[in-house]
Scaffold this motif. Structure first.
Motif, PDB file in Angstrom:
ATOM      1  N   GLY A  42      30.117 -28.665  58.721  1.00  0.00           N
ATOM      2  CA  GLY A  42      31.108 -27.752  58.166  1.00  0.00           C
ATOM      3  C   GLY A  42      32.383 -28.541  57.906  1.00  0.00           C
ATOM      4  O   GLY A  42      32.506 -29.692  58.305  1.00  0.00           O
ATOM      5  N   ARG A  43      33.332 -27.917  57.248  1.00  0.00           N
ATOM      6  CA  ARG A  43      34.610 -28.583  56.964  1.00  0.00           C
ATOM      7  C   ARG A  43      35.571 -28.384  58.137  1.00  0.00           C
ATOM      8  O   ARG A  43      35.584 -27.327  58.762  1.00  0.00           O
ATOM      9  CB  ARG A  43      35.253 -27.998  55.717  1.00  0.00           C
ATOM     10  CG  ARG A  43      34.499 -28.328  54.469  1.00  0.00           C
ATOM     11  CD  ARG A  43      35.213 -27.726  53.266  1.00  0.00           C
ATOM     12  NE  ARG A  43      34.491 -28.025  52.064  1.00  0.00           N
ATOM     13  CZ  ARG A  43      34.733 -29.074  51.290  1.00  0.00           C
ATOM     14  NH1 ARG A  43      35.690 -29.908  51.605  1.00  0.00           N
ATOM     15  NH2 ARG A  43      34.032 -29.288  50.213  1.00  0.00           N
ATOM     16  N   MET A  44      36.389 -29.419  58.387  1.00  0.00           N
ATOM     17  CA  MET A  44      37.401 -29.318  59.422  1.00  0.00           C
ATOM     18  C   MET A  44      38.427 -30.417  59.206  1.00  0.00           C
ATOM     19  O   MET A  44      38.077 -31.602  59.205  1.00  0.00           O
ATOM     20  CB  MET A  44      36.779 -29.440  60.809  1.00  0.00           C
ATOM     21  CG  MET A  44      37.752 -29.252  61.925  1.00  0.00           C
ATOM     22  SD  MET A  44      36.863 -29.213  63.492  1.00  0.00           S
ATOM     23  CE  MET A  44      38.178 -28.656  64.543  1.00  0.00           C
ATOM     24  N   PHE A  45      39.689 -30.056  59.021  1.00  0.00           N
ATOM     25  CA  PHE A  45      40.777 -31.023  58.854  1.00  0.00           C
ATOM     26  C   PHE A  45      40.433 -32.106  57.837  1.00  0.00           C
ATOM     27  O   PHE A  45      40.638 -33.290  58.086  1.00  0.00           O
ATOM     28  CB  PHE A  45      41.136 -31.685  60.196  1.00  0.00           C
ATOM     29  CG  PHE A  45      41.728 -30.749  61.198  1.00  0.00           C
ATOM     30  CD1 PHE A  45      42.993 -30.238  61.030  1.00  0.00           C
ATOM     31  CD2 PHE A  45      41.008 -30.379  62.320  1.00  0.00           C
ATOM     32  CE1 PHE A  45      43.547 -29.375  61.963  1.00  0.00           C
ATOM     33  CE2 PHE A  45      41.548 -29.523  63.266  1.00  0.00           C
ATOM     34  CZ  PHE A  45      42.823 -29.018  63.083  1.00  0.00           C
ATOM     35  N   SER A  46      39.895 -31.744  56.720  1.00  0.00           N
ATOM     36  CA  SER A  46      39.480 -32.676  55.663  1.00  0.00           C
ATOM     37  C   SER A  46      38.378 -33.624  56.115  1.00  0.00           C
ATOM     38  O   SER A  46      38.073 -34.591  55.441  1.00  0.00           O
ATOM     39  CB  SER A  46      40.662 -33.498  55.141  1.00  0.00           C
ATOM     40  OG  SER A  46      41.639 -32.651  54.587  1.00  0.00           O
ATOM     41  N   GLY A  47      37.797 -33.345  57.255  1.00  0.00           N
ATOM     42  CA  GLY A  47      36.676 -34.129  57.763  1.00  0.00           C
ATOM     43  C   GLY A  47      35.462 -33.232  57.866  1.00  0.00           C
ATOM     44  O   GLY A  47      35.285 -32.315  57.065  1.00  0.00           O
ATOM     45  N   ALA A  48      34.639 -33.487  58.865  1.00  0.00           N
ATOM     46  CA  ALA A  48      33.420 -32.703  59.047  1.00  0.00           C
ATOM     47  C   ALA A  48      33.305 -32.232  60.487  1.00  0.00           C
ATOM     48  O   ALA A  48      33.500 -33.011  61.419  1.00  0.00           O
ATOM     49  CB  ALA A  48      32.197 -33.553  58.701  1.00  0.00           C
ATOM     50  N   ALA A  49      33.001 -30.953  60.655  1.00  0.00           N
ATOM     51  CA  ALA A  49      32.680 -30.401  61.968  1.00  0.00           C
ATOM     52  C   ALA A  49      31.168 -30.489  62.130  1.00  0.00           C
ATOM     53  O   ALA A  49      30.423 -30.285  61.173  1.00  0.00           O
ATOM     54  CB  ALA A  49      33.143 -28.950  62.060  1.00  0.00           C
ATOM     55  N   LEU A  50      30.716 -30.812  63.321  1.00  0.00           N
ATOM     56  CA  LEU A  50      29.294 -30.905  63.616  1.00  0.00           C
ATOM     57  C   LEU A  50      28.909 -29.796  64.581  1.00  0.00           C
ATOM     58  O   LEU A  50      29.522 -29.656  65.640  1.00  0.00           O
ATOM     59  CB  LEU A  50      28.961 -32.266  64.227  1.00  0.00           C
ATOM     60  CG  LEU A  50      29.331 -33.468  63.369  1.00  0.00           C
ATOM     61  CD1 LEU A  50      29.199 -34.744  64.160  1.00  0.00           C
ATOM     62  CD2 LEU A  50      28.444 -33.518  62.150  1.00  0.00           C
ATOM     63  N   TYR A  51      27.907 -29.016  64.182  1.00  0.00           N
ATOM     64  CA  TYR A  51      27.467 -27.871  64.969  1.00  0.00           C
ATOM     65  C   TYR A  51      26.041 -28.077  65.456  1.00  0.00           C
ATOM     66  O   TYR A  51      25.203 -28.620  64.741  1.00  0.00           O
ATOM     67  CB  TYR A  51      27.493 -26.598  64.116  1.00  0.00           C
ATOM     68  CG  TYR A  51      28.862 -26.194  63.647  1.00  0.00           C
ATOM     69  CD1 TYR A  51      29.620 -25.289  64.383  1.00  0.00           C
ATOM     70  CD2 TYR A  51      29.397 -26.712  62.477  1.00  0.00           C
ATOM     71  CE1 TYR A  51      30.887 -24.913  63.946  1.00  0.00           C
ATOM     72  CE2 TYR A  51      30.657 -26.341  62.040  1.00  0.00           C
ATOM     73  CZ  TYR A  51      31.396 -25.440  62.778  1.00  0.00           C
ATOM     74  OH  TYR A  51      32.639 -25.071  62.349  1.00  0.00           O
ATOM     75  N   VAL A  52      25.775 -27.606  66.670  1.00  0.00           N
ATOM     76  CA  VAL A  52      24.427 -27.517  67.212  1.00  0.00           C
ATOM     77  C   VAL A  52      24.178 -26.048  67.522  1.00  0.00           C
ATOM     78  O   VAL A  52      25.111 -25.241  67.559  1.00  0.00           O
ATOM     79  CB  VAL A  52      24.244 -28.385  68.488  1.00  0.00           C
ATOM     80  CG1 VAL A  52      24.403 -29.861  68.161  1.00  0.00           C
ATOM     81  CG2 VAL A  52      25.195 -27.974  69.586  1.00  0.00           C
ATOM     82  N   GLU A  53      22.935 -25.699  67.745  1.00  0.00           N
ATOM     83  CA  GLU A  53      22.596 -24.325  68.129  1.00  0.00           C
ATOM     84  C   GLU A  53      23.244 -23.307  67.181  1.00  0.00           C
ATOM     85  O   GLU A  53      23.809 -22.312  67.605  1.00  0.00           O
ATOM     86  CB  GLU A  53      23.010 -24.064  69.578  1.00  0.00           C
ATOM     87  CG  GLU A  53      22.358 -25.008  70.548  1.00  0.00           C
ATOM     88  CD  GLU A  53      22.976 -24.975  71.939  1.00  0.00           C
ATOM     89  OE1 GLU A  53      23.879 -24.165  72.213  1.00  0.00           O
ATOM     90  OE2 GLU A  53      22.529 -25.788  72.774  1.00  0.00           O
ATOM     91  N   GLU A  54      23.210 -23.604  65.903  1.00  0.00           N
ATOM     92  CA  GLU A  54      23.749 -22.764  64.824  1.00  0.00           C
ATOM     93  C   GLU A  54      25.274 -22.756  64.733  1.00  0.00           C
ATOM     94  O   GLU A  54      25.830 -23.120  63.736  1.00  0.00           O
ATOM     95  CB  GLU A  54      23.222 -21.322  64.910  1.00  0.00           C
ATOM     96  CG  GLU A  54      21.736 -21.193  64.692  1.00  0.00           C
ATOM     97  CD  GLU A  54      21.283 -21.692  63.329  1.00  0.00           C
ATOM     98  OE1 GLU A  54      21.962 -21.440  62.330  1.00  0.00           O
ATOM     99  OE2 GLU A  54      20.241 -22.357  63.278  1.00  0.00           O
ATOM    100  N   ASP A  55      25.991 -22.297  65.803  1.00  0.00           N
ATOM    101  CA  ASP A  55      27.434 -22.111  65.671  1.00  0.00           C
ATOM    102  C   ASP A  55      28.252 -22.761  66.782  1.00  0.00           C
ATOM    103  O   ASP A  55      29.414 -22.436  66.969  1.00  0.00           O
ATOM    104  CB  ASP A  55      27.767 -20.623  65.587  1.00  0.00           C
ATOM    105  CG  ASP A  55      27.411 -19.855  66.853  1.00  0.00           C
ATOM    106  OD1 ASP A  55      26.642 -20.373  67.687  1.00  0.00           O
ATOM    107  OD2 ASP A  55      27.898 -18.711  67.004  1.00  0.00           O
ATOM    108  N   VAL A  56      27.676 -23.699  67.506  1.00  0.00           N
ATOM    109  CA  VAL A  56      28.389 -24.381  68.588  1.00  0.00           C
ATOM    110  C   VAL A  56      28.963 -25.687  68.036  1.00  0.00           C
ATOM    111  O   VAL A  56      28.228 -26.635  67.771  1.00  0.00           O
ATOM    112  CB  VAL A  56      27.455 -24.645  69.794  1.00  0.00           C
ATOM    113  CG1 VAL A  56      28.186 -25.422  70.879  1.00  0.00           C
ATOM    114  CG2 VAL A  56      26.903 -23.335  70.346  1.00  0.00           C
ATOM    115  N   MET A  57      30.292 -25.715  67.840  1.00  0.00           N
ATOM    116  CA  MET A  57      30.958 -26.884  67.290  1.00  0.00           C
ATOM    117  C   MET A  57      31.133 -27.912  68.410  1.00  0.00           C
ATOM    118  O   MET A  57      31.912 -27.725  69.318  1.00  0.00           O
ATOM    119  CB  MET A  57      32.325 -26.506  66.706  1.00  0.00           C
ATOM    120  CG  MET A  57      32.837 -27.472  65.667  1.00  0.00           C
ATOM    121  SD  MET A  57      33.766 -28.923  66.190  1.00  0.00           S
ATOM    122  CE  MET A  57      35.050 -28.297  67.183  1.00  0.00           C
TER     123      MET A  57
END
Length: 128
Positions: free
Chosen positions: A24-39
């Motif tokens: 996902g997007r985060m601070f012009s970088g990328a957020a990484l999620y596991v278990e669907e919605d756990v960032m």
């Protein structure tokens, strides 16, 4: 997302033991999620991998040389987040990276539970 695709592939390899990762997007970088919605992590635009942390894990990260992700708000104040850089040696060692990722799962899951509860309260107020 302004994240180097090669570095993103490397991070996916490092954290493969956690299972599928969603981006996902985060601070012009990328957020990484596991278990669907756990960032669990974020890759900054500068190419630093930050792992979710809290009061129970921060000391371990700091002892390993990690630094928190810090940004400046629009009003000029510096905001320190609950994201700590992955210790440098772990960037080249999938087993060590997985150790830090597993350490981050507890804080990441707790933050997700809190976020879900806040959304439920907000939805209940709107409905009621």
């Amino acid at each position: 997302m302004a994240v180097d695709p090669d570095f993103l592939d490397h991070v996916r390899d490092l954290l493969a033991g956690l299972g599928p990762l969603r981006l996902g997007r985060m601070f012009s970088g990328a957020a990484l999620y596991v278990e669907e919605d756990v960032m669990i992590a974020m890759i900054s635009p500068s190419g630093t991998l930050y792992m979710k942390s809290d009061a129970t894990t921060e000391a371990a990260f700091r002892a390993a040389g990690s630094e928190p992700f810090v940004y400046t708000r629009k009003d000029g104040r510096r905001q320190v987040t609950s994201l700590m850089s992955l210790p440098e040696p772990a960037l080249d060692d999938p087993e060590e990276a997985l150790h830090w990722a597993e350490l981050s799962l507890g804080p990441a899951r707790a933050a997700t539970r809190a976020k879900r509860a806040a959304k439920a309260r907000k939805a209940a107020r709107r409905a009621g």
